[in-house]
Design a protein around this motif. Structure first.
Motif, PDB file in Angstrom:
ATOM      1  N   UNK A 107      -7.559   2.356  24.155  1.00  0.00           N
ATOM      2  CA  UNK A 107      -7.677   3.355  25.210  1.00  0.00           C
ATOM      3  C   UNK A 107      -8.106   2.685  26.497  1.00  0.00           C
ATOM      4  N   UNK A 108      -7.953   3.396  27.595  1.00  0.00           N
ATOM      5  CA  UNK A 108      -8.311   2.844  28.893  1.00  0.00           C
ATOM      6  C   UNK A 108      -9.808   3.011  29.168  1.00  0.00           C
ATOM      7  N   UNK A 109     -10.318   2.248  30.141  1.00  0.00           N
ATOM      8  CA  UNK A 109     -11.752   2.099  30.372  1.00  0.00           C
ATOM      9  C   UNK A 109     -12.504   3.424  30.380  1.00  0.00           C
ATOM     10  N   UNK A 110     -12.152   4.324  31.311  1.00  0.00           N
ATOM     11  CA  UNK A 110     -12.932   5.548  31.462  1.00  0.00           C
ATOM     12  C   UNK A 110     -12.768   6.496  30.282  1.00  0.00           C
ATOM     13  N   UNK A 111     -11.727   6.306  29.503  1.00  0.00           N
ATOM     14  CA  UNK A 111     -11.469   7.171  28.353  1.00  0.00           C
ATOM     15  C   UNK A 111     -12.142   6.670  27.092  1.00  0.00           C
ATOM     16  N   UNK A 112     -12.062   5.379  26.849  1.00  0.00           N
ATOM     17  CA  UNK A 112     -12.361   4.848  25.526  1.00  0.00           C
ATOM     18  C   UNK A 112     -13.825   4.505  25.299  1.00  0.00           C
ATOM     19  N   UNK A 113     -14.592   4.312  26.359  1.00  0.00           N
ATOM     20  CA  UNK A 113     -15.929   3.748  26.166  1.00  0.00           C
ATOM     21  C   UNK A 113     -16.882   4.681  25.421  1.00  0.00           C
ATOM     22  N   UNK A 114     -16.811   5.962  25.710  1.00  0.00           N
ATOM     23  CA  UNK A 114     -17.695   6.898  25.010  1.00  0.00           C
ATOM     24  C   UNK A 114     -17.380   6.964  23.514  1.00  0.00           C
ATOM     25  N   UNK A 115     -16.119   7.200  23.099  1.00  0.00           N
ATOM     26  CA  UNK A 115     -15.836   7.163  21.658  1.00  0.00           C
ATOM     27  C   UNK A 115     -16.149   5.803  21.033  1.00  0.00           C
ATOM     28  N   UNK A 116     -15.896   4.734  21.754  1.00  0.00           N
ATOM     29  CA  UNK A 116     -16.116   3.389  21.230  1.00  0.00           C
ATOM     30  C   UNK A 116     -17.583   3.176  20.852  1.00  0.00           C
ATOM     31  N   UNK A 117     -18.493   3.616  21.732  1.00  0.00           N
ATOM     32  CA  UNK A 117     -19.920   3.443  21.448  1.00  0.00           C
ATOM     33  C   UNK A 117     -20.360   4.264  20.246  1.00  0.00           C
ATOM     34  N   UNK A 118     -19.745   5.428  20.046  1.00  0.00           N
ATOM     35  CA  UNK A 118     -20.179   6.329  18.974  1.00  0.00           C
ATOM     36  C   UNK A 118     -19.504   6.046  17.632  1.00  0.00           C
ATOM     37  N   UNK A 119     -18.583   5.103  17.570  1.00  0.00           N
ATOM     38  CA  UNK A 119     -17.923   4.778  16.301  1.00  0.00           C
ATOM     39  C   UNK A 119     -18.850   4.011  15.365  1.00  0.00           C
ATOM     40  N   UNK A 120     -18.573   4.114  14.073  1.00  0.00           N
ATOM     41  CA  UNK A 120     -19.299   3.295  13.104  1.00  0.00           C
ATOM     42  C   UNK A 120     -19.021   1.818  13.353  1.00  0.00           C
ATOM     43  N   UNK A 121     -17.773   1.487  13.715  1.00  0.00           N
ATOM     44  CA  UNK A 121     -17.387   0.124  14.058  1.00  0.00           C
ATOM     45  C   UNK A 121     -16.691   0.161  15.419  1.00  0.00           C
ATOM     46  N   UNK A 122     -17.411  -0.137  16.506  1.00  0.00           N
ATOM     47  CA  UNK A 122     -16.817  -0.045  17.852  1.00  0.00           C
ATOM     48  C   UNK A 122     -15.564  -0.896  18.038  1.00  0.00           C
ATOM     49  N   UNK A 123     -15.387  -1.938  17.243  1.00  0.00           N
ATOM     50  CA  UNK A 123     -14.213  -2.804  17.395  1.00  0.00           C
ATOM     51  C   UNK A 123     -12.917  -2.084  17.033  1.00  0.00           C
ATOM     52  N   UNK A 124     -13.000  -0.884  16.450  1.00  0.00           N
ATOM     53  CA  UNK A 124     -11.785  -0.147  16.091  1.00  0.00           C
ATOM     54  C   UNK A 124     -11.126   0.528  17.291  1.00  0.00           C
ATOM     55  N   UNK A 125     -11.764   0.458  18.434  1.00  0.00           N
ATOM     56  CA  UNK A 125     -11.134   0.910  19.672  1.00  0.00           C
ATOM     57  C   UNK A 125     -11.172  -0.238  20.674  1.00  0.00           C
ATOM     58  N   UNK A 126     -10.007  -0.660  21.117  1.00  0.00           N
ATOM     59  CA  UNK A 126      -9.880  -1.778  22.041  1.00  0.00           C
ATOM     60  C   UNK A 126      -9.666  -1.236  23.453  1.00  0.00           C
ATOM     61  N   UNK A 127     -10.304  -1.865  24.410  1.00  0.00           N
ATOM     62  CA  UNK A 127     -10.206  -1.431  25.803  1.00  0.00           C
ATOM     63  C   UNK A 127      -9.023  -2.115  26.477  1.00  0.00           C
TER      64      UNK A 127
END
Length: 499
Positions: free
Chosen positions: A411-431
């Protein structure tokens, strides 16, 4: 001695109440967007959790490294059984308490005719009131005091500047000794500059200028010169300490310096001030700062000793120098002007004179004020809990789906960062950017080692995708303000990294 400890404990208790009241009000307003959900505001939480995970680290940071902020957040995350929002809330309260501790240092030692605890608490209360006038959700608004409550917008630098003013004042006030205070000043300058070069603009330049002027008139020229040398040396060591970390510094900040655009900077900050004064809360905030600046100038003229004069002068000189510097360099970022919010508070703690009342009356007034603050703090606790636990079903929809998928998406920067931080494994969402190139900005670059992704997360802030393949998603998952484009039967290769 017992009375001293009771007084100090009452001060810290009152400070905790002020911190809770302030944080509860800010977190219950639109400013909660900046505290809990803004893409920029999440870098400290992301970095701290990355460190705690033990995963390989190859971070692309801005010119700010957030070292003290990350240490505090990581410590809280390691010991408290709270979710991300809970940790951010506790961190906001701690930032306010740290400011109180720094103001307590600035106000000076207790003497028979002073009331340092009371005035430090008054200073914190004034700053808290100013923060409560910040009511928008914009990171670009001229709402500067509330930025201290975030983990990202230079809270440690603000505290470092206030500490430095306090340490200089304590050395100036001492008749003899003070070697430990001087060492602490150098260490504060070194660590603060190492983490954030803005410390040099907010503290080193104004304080150095004032110390240089004091050398002309001060009867203690040796001590004043020593303070000046230690501050400059500590700042220089901080800059040198950044050299081994340059691989992590994706942007030195030099690109933000555009002096030829100073006229645009004037218009930009002028527009922010106009917007600030367009609301009743904004007008109150401007009046508070203006009143404190007038008080600071008056106390500079009437100061009875060198320490009080130094603190009062810092209160108005620092905002003036920072504002002029920000315009002269052609900057366009409200966060650079934070001294306009915290420095004027020094006017309240420059000359902490005690009120002339009987000891019994003074004790009763202090006790009543402390009790009122504690009651206010207690009533703020439920508001704090409610603000940090506010449901976000759209976010939960995304994180649950990604966690359950076992796959890696982007996902793109402003979209992905919030879900990324809340994931069990943040590496599953790439910026990534809109062309699926790795966007190496405020993120761990090891994320890009995956090479390809199989789904995309988007929202209203997402720039339309320009993919190298014309393959349509196999499924589109609706998560309220988010959409997940699932390419389960194919893969999307990542392009080269950029920042």
């Amino acid at each position: 001695m017992r009375r001293v400890w009771v007084r100090e404990l009452a001060g810290w208790s009152g400070a905790l109440a002020v911190a809770m009241i302030t944080t509860a009000q800010v977190a219950s307003s639109a400013r909660a967007e900046l505290l809990f959900r803004d893409g920029d505001s999440l870098i400290v939480g992301m970095f701290a959790r990355s460190v705690l995970s033990g995963a390989p680290l190859d971070w692309a940071m801005s010119s700010v490294l957030f070292l003290p902020e990350s240490a505090v957040f990581a410590s809280l995350d390691a010991v408290l059984p709270l979710d991300v929002n809970g940790l951010l809330t506790v961190n906001a309260v701690i930032n306010m308490l740290a400011l109180y501790g720094a103001l307590r240092l600035v106000v000076g030692r207790r003497r028979d005719d002073t009331a340092p605890v009371m005035w430090a608490l008054v200073g914190l209360g004034a700053f808290g009131l100013l923060a409560m006038t910040d009511v928008s959700g914009s990171r670009d608004a001229l709402e500067l005091a509330s930025l201290l409550l975030t983990t990202t917008y230079y809270s440690a630098t603000v505290v470092g500047v206030v500490l430095s003013v306090g340490l200089v004042r304590r050395v100036i006030d001492r008749v003899a000794g003070g070697a430990g205070l001087v060492i602490a000043l150098g260490a504060t300058a070194a660590v603060s500059t190492l983490s954030n070069p803005l410390f040099a603009a907010w503290a080193t330049i104004p304080i150095t200028l004032l110390l240089a002027l004091m050398l002309i008139r001060s009867p203690r020229r040796t001590r004043t010169a020593m303070l000046l040398v230690v501050l400059v040396t500590g700042t220089a060591l901080g800059f040198l300490g950044r050299i081994p970390l340059r691989a992590w510094i994706a942007n030195t900040g030099a690109g933000y310096v555009q002096p030829e655009r100073w006229t645009e900077s004037v218009r930009y900050y002028g527009a922010l001030l106009t917007d600030r004064m367009a609301t009743p809360a904004g007008i109150i905030g401007v009046l508070i700062v203006s009143s404190l600046l007038v008080l600071a100038i008056a106390r500079t003229v009437r100061a009875g000793d060198a320490g009080a004069r130094f603190v009062a002068t810092v209160a108005w000189v620092t905002p003036v120098l920072v504002a002029i510097g920000a315009i002269a360099l052609g900057t366009h970022a409200a966060r650079y002007l934070q001294p306009l919010a915290f420095a004027p508070v020094f006017a309240l703690v420059a000359a902490p004179r005690a009120w002339r009342v009987s000891m019994r009356t003074g004790s009763l007034l202090a006790a009543a004020a402390t009790v009122m603050l504690l009651i206010g703090g207690a009533f703020s606790a439920p508001r704090l809990a409610a603000a940090s636990a506010a449901p976000d079903p759209d976010l939960v929809c995304v994180t649950d789906w990604v966690d359950a998928s076992g796959r890696v998406g982007a996902g793109q920067f402003w979209t992905v960062r919030l879900p990324k931080l809340h994931l069990a494994d943040p590496a599953r969402l790439v910026q990534v950017d809109h062309e699926l190139n790795g966007y190496a900005w405020l993120v761990n670059r090891t994320d890009f080692d995956v090479g390809e992704v199989s789904f995309l997360v988007e929202d209203a802030q997402t720039v339309p995708w320009r993919l190298s393949t014309s393959t349509a998603p196999d499924e589109v998952i609706d998560c309220g303000r988010y959409r997940i484009l699932d390419f389960e039967e194919s893969s999307l290769p990542l392009g080269p990294q950029r920042s």
